[in-house]
Design an enzyme around this catalytic site. Structure first.
Site, PDB file in Angstrom:
ATOM      1  N   ASP A  62       3.157  -6.194   3.588  1.00 55.28           N
ATOM      2  CA  ASP A  62       2.700  -5.103   4.458  1.00 55.28           C
ATOM      3  C   ASP A  62       2.915  -5.477   5.921  1.00 55.28           C
ATOM      4  O   ASP A  62       2.000  -5.446   6.732  1.00 55.28           O
ATOM      5  CB  ASP A  62       1.218  -4.782   4.198  1.00 55.28           C
ATOM      6  CG  ASP A  62       0.722  -3.619   5.065  1.00 55.28           C
ATOM      7  OD1 ASP A  62       1.559  -2.820   5.519  1.00 55.28           O
ATOM      8  OD2 ASP A  62      -0.496  -3.533   5.301  1.00 55.28           O
TER       9      ASP A  62
ATOM     10  N   HIS B 178       2.855   2.954  13.107  1.00 56.25           N
ATOM     11  CA  HIS B 178       1.940   4.089  13.270  1.00 56.25           C
ATOM     12  C   HIS B 178       2.470   5.146  14.243  1.00 56.25           C
ATOM     13  O   HIS B 178       1.697   5.845  14.891  1.00 56.25           O
ATOM     14  CB  HIS B 178       0.559   3.621  13.736  1.00 56.25           C
ATOM     15  CG  HIS B 178      -0.157   2.769  12.738  1.00 56.25           C
ATOM     16  ND1 HIS B 178      -1.424   2.255  12.984  1.00 56.25           N
ATOM     17  CD2 HIS B 178       0.192   2.320  11.500  1.00 56.25           C
ATOM     18  CE1 HIS B 178      -1.810   1.538  11.948  1.00 56.25           C
ATOM     19  NE2 HIS B 178      -0.840   1.569  11.029  1.00 56.25           N
TER      20      HIS B 178
ATOM     21  N   HIS C 223       0.829  -1.214   0.000  1.00 60.32           N
ATOM     22  CA  HIS C 223       0.000   0.000   0.000  1.00 60.32           C
ATOM     23  C   HIS C 223       0.853   1.249   0.000  1.00 60.32           C
ATOM     24  O   HIS C 223       1.882   1.326   0.658  1.00 60.32           O
ATOM     25  CB  HIS C 223      -1.038  -0.005   1.127  1.00 60.32           C
ATOM     26  CG  HIS C 223      -0.502   0.098   2.524  1.00 60.32           C
ATOM     27  ND1 HIS C 223      -0.222   1.306   3.127  1.00 60.32           N
ATOM     28  CD2 HIS C 223      -0.236  -0.846   3.461  1.00 60.32           C
ATOM     29  CE1 HIS C 223       0.195   1.098   4.370  1.00 60.32           C
ATOM     30  NE2 HIS C 223       0.201  -0.197   4.596  1.00 60.32           N
TER      31      HIS C 223
ATOM     32  N   ASP D  42       5.948   0.918   7.020  1.00 53.98           N
ATOM     33  CA  ASP D  42       4.514   0.757   6.786  1.00 53.98           C
ATOM     34  C   ASP D  42       4.026   1.869   5.855  1.00 53.98           C
ATOM     35  O   ASP D  42       3.456   2.837   6.313  1.00 53.98           O
ATOM     36  CB  ASP D  42       3.771   0.816   8.132  1.00 53.98           C
ATOM     37  CG  ASP D  42       2.304   0.490   8.017  1.00 53.98           C
ATOM     38  OD1 ASP D  42       1.904  -0.154   7.028  1.00 53.98           O
ATOM     39  OD2 ASP D  42       1.538   0.873   8.921  1.00 53.98           O
TER      40      ASP D  42
ATOM     41  N   GLU E  57      -5.074   2.090   2.437  1.00 48.58           N
ATOM     42  CA  GLU E  57      -5.149   0.888   3.282  1.00 48.58           C
ATOM     43  C   GLU E  57      -5.345   1.255   4.736  1.00 48.58           C
ATOM     44  O   GLU E  57      -6.126   0.626   5.453  1.00 48.58           O
ATOM     45  CB  GLU E  57      -3.867   0.059   3.109  1.00 48.58           C
ATOM     46  CG  GLU E  57      -3.882  -1.277   3.857  1.00 48.58           C
ATOM     47  CD  GLU E  57      -3.409  -1.201   5.302  1.00 48.58           C
ATOM     48  OE1 GLU E  57      -3.660  -2.146   6.066  1.00 48.58           O
ATOM     49  OE2 GLU E  57      -2.774  -0.186   5.680  1.00 48.58           O
ATOM     50  N   GLU E  58      -4.631   2.292   5.183  1.00 46.21           N
ATOM     51  CA  GLU E  58      -4.623   2.619   6.605  1.00 46.21           C
ATOM     52  C   GLU E  58      -5.996   3.043   7.131  1.00 46.21           C
ATOM     53  O   GLU E  58      -6.265   2.913   8.328  1.00 46.21           O
ATOM     54  CB  GLU E  58      -3.609   3.737   6.882  1.00 46.21           C
ATOM     55  CG  GLU E  58      -2.166   3.368   6.593  1.00 46.21           C
ATOM     56  CD  GLU E  58      -1.595   2.335   7.547  1.00 46.21           C
ATOM     57  OE1 GLU E  58      -2.349   1.800   8.385  1.00 46.21           O
ATOM     58  OE2 GLU E  58      -0.393   2.062   7.450  1.00 46.21           O
TER      59      GLU E  58
END
Length: 464
Positions: free
Chosen positions: A354, A425, A280, A292, A326-327
């Protein structure tokens, strides 16, 4: 020294003895796969791509101006690498801006806390809000609480995320982030804060998507850094009467268009059949999105590039899909399934990177049980670079996990996630967390997998 037979004699023999032909073809495929692996291990292309995306674009939250820059970057990068086709497909996404976040304990032990808004959260009143804390170990404990113990308070879900190589701890604790605001609001809470869904001890908060229910009041939602969750918990062991002041200023600003970006190397004899490699393109806005998922973008792109450079293309088309959004709910993946629903039968197999940039240790499949052993045997060459052959229960990862419901076989090329949730994140998701050698091993695995699947004669369907 053994000499090869002239090509015309070899061809004649193989035409009369198909089993020999099959064996020769299999041996040749394995040799090409091993050559791809060796080239991948010696290449720094994936690291250069990861560096390019994190440095030249950086954070790229879906719907943001930076995400539009990422889309243009992806188109240019795939084109520069010589993909036969590069194109994009529109995806409609919500626009959300993080704003500022602050919190402090007012009493009995005044201290500032480190936290961040959860993705999609509403704002507090401009002046903030102040309320007592109601603590719960888990989301399930909150669900069973009485309204009188929650109404008018700020709910605090204090569930720690356990460290596992597989990342299983995330699955155990993430429900509090995703659905905590709904359950807290049902009981009359004015806001919710959660312990960050992470395994680190840094004083950095982990963001991530949360959900609302249109039938339930929307309350502000934030994540505390793990040390601050420890601090708040220690206060609560001394007294139940802890008051928190919370200010969040996020904004939702309608919707906009972004894109799935797609690149293909066309297959030689079965160009309409697809081996899909996914990652992604979007990231959260706190770090630079290195693990990520810039690393995933780099892994699948570099693997496809190696295959595209072969003097003889494999039978099937290698399609790299850099998914949007995606997130914030796999919106790009869902859009891809809808747009390509009439093409799903032509998807031979799919896999997605991912889960960071550490080494791949295991390869699982999801194919017809009748051919699982044969499909697994095709991937034997992976064992030479530290990959064990796993089971037939793969999900495929992120967006690719949507494909088995459409009948598409998938693989899970499992990375070591022991440290992944230390950085996930957070502002700590930066390029220095990427080991170039581990990244190259990922490319070696994906290149072998994609090539061998693109050449496979097995019928991988139906899945059941």
């Amino acid at each position: 020294m053994r000499k090869s037979l002239p090509i015309f004699i070899t061809s004649l023999i193989l035409s009369y003895f198909p089993n020999v032909a099959c064996a020769e073809s299999s041996n040749l495929n394995q040799k090409v796969a091993i050559d791809l692996s060796q080239k991948a291990l010696q290449s720094d292309l994936a690291y250069k791509i990861t560096e390019s995306l994190t440095v030249e674009v950086g954070p790229r939250l879906a719907g943001s101006p930076e995400n539009a820059v990422a889309v243009a970057w992806a188109e240019a990068k795939l084109t520069s690498l010589g993909f036969d086709k590069v194109y994009k497909e529109p995806v409609v996404v919500p626009v959300w801006q993080r704003g500022e976040a602050s919190a402090k304990v007012i009493s009995p032990y005044p201290q500032n806390l480190v936290l961040t808004a959860l993705g999609g959260s509403v704002a507090t009143p401009k002046e903030g809000l102040t309320a007592k804390i109601a603590r719960f170990d888990t989301l399930d404990a909150l669900k069973h609480a009485s309204k009188k113990n929650v109404a008018g308070k700020i709910v605090f879900i204090d569930q720690k995320t356990e460290r596992f190589k597989t990342g299983a701890g995330y699955g155990k604790s993430v429900a509090g982030r995703v659905n905590g605001a709904i359950e807290a609001a049902k009981l009359g809470a004015v806001a919710i804060v959660i312990r960050s869904i992470g395994t680190d001890h840094d004083r950095l908060a982990h963001t991530g998507m949360m959900h609302y229910d249109d039938k339930v009041a929307k309350i502000p939602a934030a994540a505390l850094s793990n040390p601050d969750a420890d601090l708040l918990n220690a206060m609560l062991t001394r007294t139940d009467d802890v008051t928190l002041q919370l200010t969040l200023t996020p904004k939702s600003q309608g919707t906009t268009a972004t894109y799935n970006v797609i690149g293909e190397f066309t297959g030689a004899s079965k160009p309409d059949e697809i081996v899909l490699l996914g990652a992604h393109l979007d990231s959260w806005d706190e770090g630079t999105g290195a693990i990520d998922d810039a690393s995933g973008v780099a892994i699948v792109t570099a693997a496809a590039k190696l295959i595209g450079e072969l003097p003889q293309r494999p039978a099937r088309t290698i399609r790299v899909v850099l998914f949007a959004a995606e997130e914030i709910g796999m919106i790009g993946g869902k859009a891809y399934v809808e747009r390509h629903k009439d093409e799903m039968a032509k998807h031979y197999i799919a896999a997605e990177s991912d889960f960071g940039a550490d080494r791949i240790y295991r390869a699982d499949l999801k194919v017809a049980a009748s051919v699982f052993n044969e499909a697994q045997a095709l991937l034997t060459s992976l064992t030479a670079i530290g990959v064990e052959l796993g089971d037939n229960n793969a999900r495929g990862g992120s967006e690719v996990s949507l494909l088995p419901a459409q009948g598409v076989p998938v693989a899970s090329l499992r990375q070591n996630g022991q440290d992944y949730f230390d950085y996930h994140h957070t502002p700590n998701d930066t390029l220095d967390k990427v080991d170039p050698a581990a990244l190259a091993q990922n490319v070696a695995v994906y290149a072998q997998f994609a090539y061998l699947m693109a050449q496979s004669e097995l019928v991988l369907r139906p899945l059941k």
